[in-house]
Design a protein around this motif. Structure first.
Motif, PDB file in Angstrom:
ATOM      1  N   ARG A 127      18.064  78.401   1.210  1.00 21.23           N
ATOM      2  CA  ARG A 127      18.091  78.837   2.618  1.00 21.23           C
ATOM      3  C   ARG A 127      18.407  77.719   3.600  1.00 21.23           C
ATOM      4  O   ARG A 127      19.091  77.938   4.581  1.00 21.23           O
ATOM      5  CB  ARG A 127      16.796  79.528   3.006  1.00 21.23           C
ATOM      6  N   GLU A 163      20.199  81.948  12.502  1.00 23.96           N
ATOM      7  CA  GLU A 163      19.266  82.760  11.723  1.00 23.96           C
ATOM      8  C   GLU A 163      19.877  84.121  11.388  1.00 23.96           C
ATOM      9  O   GLU A 163      19.726  84.627  10.272  1.00 23.96           O
ATOM     10  CB  GLU A 163      17.955  82.926  12.476  1.00 23.96           C
ATOM     11  N   GLN A 171      20.673  85.565   7.619  1.00 23.20           N
ATOM     12  CA  GLN A 171      20.260  86.877   7.122  1.00 23.20           C
ATOM     13  C   GLN A 171      21.468  87.684   6.639  1.00 23.20           C
ATOM     14  O   GLN A 171      21.423  88.289   5.566  1.00 23.20           O
ATOM     15  CB  GLN A 171      19.529  87.652   8.206  1.00 23.20           C
TER      16      GLN A 171
END
Length: 169
Positions: free
Chosen positions: A26, A44, A48
């Motif tokens: 990540r 972010e 995702q």
């Protein structure tokens, strides 16, 4: 455990293996997006979106020897698309300023430093090499740019950062 081992376990129904894979990858995906977008919330969102797209195509990733490189390239492409979409929205609303840096995010210092570099490709190179620890050869592979160009742009970016930081002190 290697990324591909986590994925094999995930494909066999062990969902905790994906959690471990996500934790391992990540940071690289997020900083890839942040280096291009210079906006934590957009980074972010792109992170995702990258993992959602990855999960939707998890079976087709068997063809890729380096799954993390696949994720980084996906994040990079999604970030560039998001950057262009944001640019169109700002121009469409007749706001001629770029997306600002949000210092309220935990990575505000990183964002502020990256904001000192005017060129997207220089920010990406710095993120990949300095923050994520990739070798220049790997950065050249991710960005599809010759190694010599990567080295030149990195040196130019570091010189710019030194100059900008020295004026702040």
């Amino acid at each position: 455990m290697e990324s591909t081992n986590y994925l094999e376990e995930f494909r066999q129904g062990n969902y905790r293996a994906f959690d471990a894979f996500y934790e391992k990858t990540r940071r690289a995906v997020y900083f890839t997006a942040l280096g291009i977008l210079k906006d934590a919330s957009l980074a972010e969102t792109v992170t995702q979106d990258t993992y959602i797209a990855f999960l939707q195509n998890v079976d087709s990733t068997r063809d890729f020897p380096d799954v993390q490189a696949y994720l980084i390239k996906t994040a990079r492409n999604k970030s560039i698309n998001c950057y262009h979409a944001q640019k169109k929205v700002l121009l469409g609303e007749e706001h001629f300023e770029t997306v600002g840096v949000e210092d309220t995010h935990d990575d505000g210092t990183v964002e502020a430093i990256l904001g000192l570099l005017p060129r997207q490709d220089e920010r990406e190179i710095v993120v990949y090499h300095v923050l994520l620890g990739y070798k220049f050869r790997e950065v050249a592979h991710f960005m599809n740019i010759p190694l010599g160009t990567i080295l030149w742009k990195y040196q130019k970016a570091m010189k710019q950062l030194r100059k900008e930081v020295s004026t702040l002190l």
